[in-house]
Design an enzyme around this catalytic site. Sequence first.
Site, PDB file in Angstrom:
ATOM      1  N   TYR A  36     -47.093 -23.402 -79.812  1.00 27.91           N
ATOM      2  CA  TYR A  36     -47.035 -23.638 -81.561  1.00 27.91           C
ATOM      3  C   TYR A  36     -46.148 -23.240 -82.107  1.00 27.91           C
ATOM      4  O   TYR A  36     -46.595 -23.750 -82.981  1.00 27.91           O
ATOM      5  CB  TYR A  36     -47.739 -21.617 -81.494  1.00 27.91           C
ATOM      6  N   ARG A  44     -24.002 -19.794 -66.666  1.00 31.06           N
ATOM      7  CA  ARG A  44     -24.920 -18.803 -67.054  1.00 31.06           C
ATOM      8  C   ARG A  44     -24.602 -18.003 -67.983  1.00 31.06           C
ATOM      9  O   ARG A  44     -25.885 -18.007 -69.342  1.00 31.06           O
ATOM     10  CB  ARG A  44     -25.648 -18.178 -65.998  1.00 31.06           C
ATOM     11  N   HIS A  89     -31.206 -28.601 -67.459  1.00 33.73           N
ATOM     12  CA  HIS A  89     -31.320 -26.952 -66.915  1.00 33.73           C
ATOM     13  C   HIS A  89     -32.179 -26.999 -66.556  1.00 33.73           C
ATOM     14  O   HIS A  89     -33.222 -26.205 -66.675  1.00 33.73           O
ATOM     15  CB  HIS A  89     -30.784 -26.164 -68.441  1.00 33.73           C
TER      16      HIS A  89
END
Length: 753
Positions: free
Chosen positions: A119, A29, A75
């Site tokens: 967006y 990570r 992931h």
Amino acid sequence: MSEQIIKTEFSDVMQKSYIDYAMSVICQRALPDVRDGLKPVQRRVLYAMQELGLNADKPHRKSARIVGDTMGKYHPHGDSSIYEALVVMEQEFKKGMPLVDGHGNFGSIEGDGAAAMRYTEAKLQKFTQDVYLADMDKDVVDFRPNFDETEKEPEVLPVRVPNLLINGAEGIAVGMTTNIPPHNLGEVIDGVMAYMDNSDITTEELMEYVKGPDFPTGGLVVNQKDLLSIYETGTGKIKLRGKVQLEKGKRKSDRDKLVISEIPYTMIGANIGKFISDVVSLIETKKTTDIVDIANESSKEGIRIVLELRKNADVERLKNLLYKKTRLEDTFGVNMLAISDGKPELLGLKDIIRLHTDFHYEVVTRKYRTLLDRLLVQKEIKEGLIQACDIIDLIIEILRGSKNLAEAKACLISGDTGNINFKTQKSKKAASKLSFTERQATAILEMRLYRLIGLEMMALQEEYAEILKKIREYEDILENPSSMKKAIKKDLLKIKKEYGFERKTVLENAKAAVVVEEAVEEREVVFVMDRFGYGKLLEKNIYERNKDTVIEEYKTILPCMNTDKLCIFTQNGMMHQIKVQDIPAGRLREKGIPLDNIGNYDSRNEQILNIVSDRELKDKSLLFVTAASMAKIVDGNEFIVQKKTVAATKLNDGDQLIAVKVIENGQEESGNTCLVLQSEEGYFLRFPLSEITRKKKNALGIRGMSLREDDQVRHVYLTEGASRDSIMYKEKELIFQKIKMMSRDSRGVKVRR
């Protein structure tokens, strides 16, 4: 089937589980791999984008689609972390070389967040395609199963430059962090090539090429002399400054301006607003009178923070003040920690270049071995086709005489003519001598007739010659280390030429910022604070004219000098100091500011018991009383300290201060002052103050009142012998003189209604 219970030590299970968790966070990570310089989430995002076909010459695709593919295939740790990684790889003010081409609002240098993933749109940068994801089809890196073993993902990307240096890295793991500054692409490539020429090169010699960090925000590194130590050890502190320029007024009536056009890398985000508020604070507290206005004129073209100056301003002093008192000078803590050979390792500059170069050699070796294997197959096929063209009549006769494809293919490979009809025995004898390979036979059978045209046959010969040339080239690269090095350097020079850019950050050894505090004209002021903890300073004449109003509206009123410090004592036994000149002056009706905005005092967790000026403490003593009835007298001079926060007294576990009272030095010796302690259950004890001993501030004190179980001291009063001091208790006036005088450590008397 019977169950078997395995007995084991609980601490052993917890230890193993926590170590497994920690290593998972560290390796999967938080920390980047030294080979490609990417964290797993970054690597998976880029690979998912390539799999989606989001190349630089293709249209942008919704970020939500990219995040969804990354999360669903590679992931499974939540969409927010994936989108955040995508956003950061797009932001050119955070990365030396942005890896993602974004379309839409991906945040700003001033800390504005990116728009929602539904967006924004994104695709790969051409740089990413060419340098990070090229040759993925040539078996250059190993693949492994994804989390549910339904897909394959690369262990690392075949990055051809040390991305760990070029884009830097930051991450927080379990018990360790990484913080690597970005560097200039061209300089890093020069450093790699220098290492390839001389693997024994020293860090100091490498720094002739990799001169130091190159932050995308520009600015100045002012401790260049420390870089060698940082690059050798992998840790250290880089001092950064913003770029400040003086712009003279064009006309006589125009004011001069101090313009900040580049900021320290650590200032990006909300710290730009913090810097502006710090400058405003310097103006309000009169630390500087040289600034008359401040404006943030930053735009997409770059940073531009303008400070308008008064006439005859001391520019050098003002610059030093900004460096000293704001984040215009800041520290970047370097900790070059990365995953190397499956475990976290602290690396120096040479270590990073060495490990990446070794990886690059491995990638290039696998690439050329794959290309060579493919060319050898092509060579085999071309040789078969050329040979077939020379005996095309025989091959056509074999095909016409065969009953099926298998018979024809068997004849071409092994000369088996048993089931084939030939026109002549001569043809049959020639066919029996054929020995094409499996690939050649397949290619011959699939060959189209147009290849028999003269020009096509010439092209076939040219292709064959080109294949032989490339085979010799690839064999030379694989067998000759100098040829391999030459090929890699040629590739690196091409990357530098196409994507290199000029250094943005200036490296120098600058003098430390020194600010000589201007002498402050000493004057009397009045500090006032309301019951909500908002404080301000009033001029003495304003206070005198409105004394009744001030007394009515404010909980704390403290006359002092503007050069004093205020000592704030809290119930948890701490003393916080605030300079009076740091408290803004205000008009009578202005609200003021919370005290915890100025000093270390935390209004959420601390209750103010008393505020005293340090000037008053020099000539006075302090009486401390706790809820558990521990009392002592301490000389005020013990609290004249430089630290902003100190422990004012020692407390037992679970105890807290109830009162901090200012008394005159020697007041307890007069025998005329009495101490009255009131407990929660209504017991009052009056005894001479002289029975409380003097102690140091770090002492516990002595017991003032003998308390019943679960009882505690609630209030503390000081009263003079002949006075008629009193309080209202249970709706009746209680005069202290009427309370029986007793000795310290007595229970006192119970006052009933």
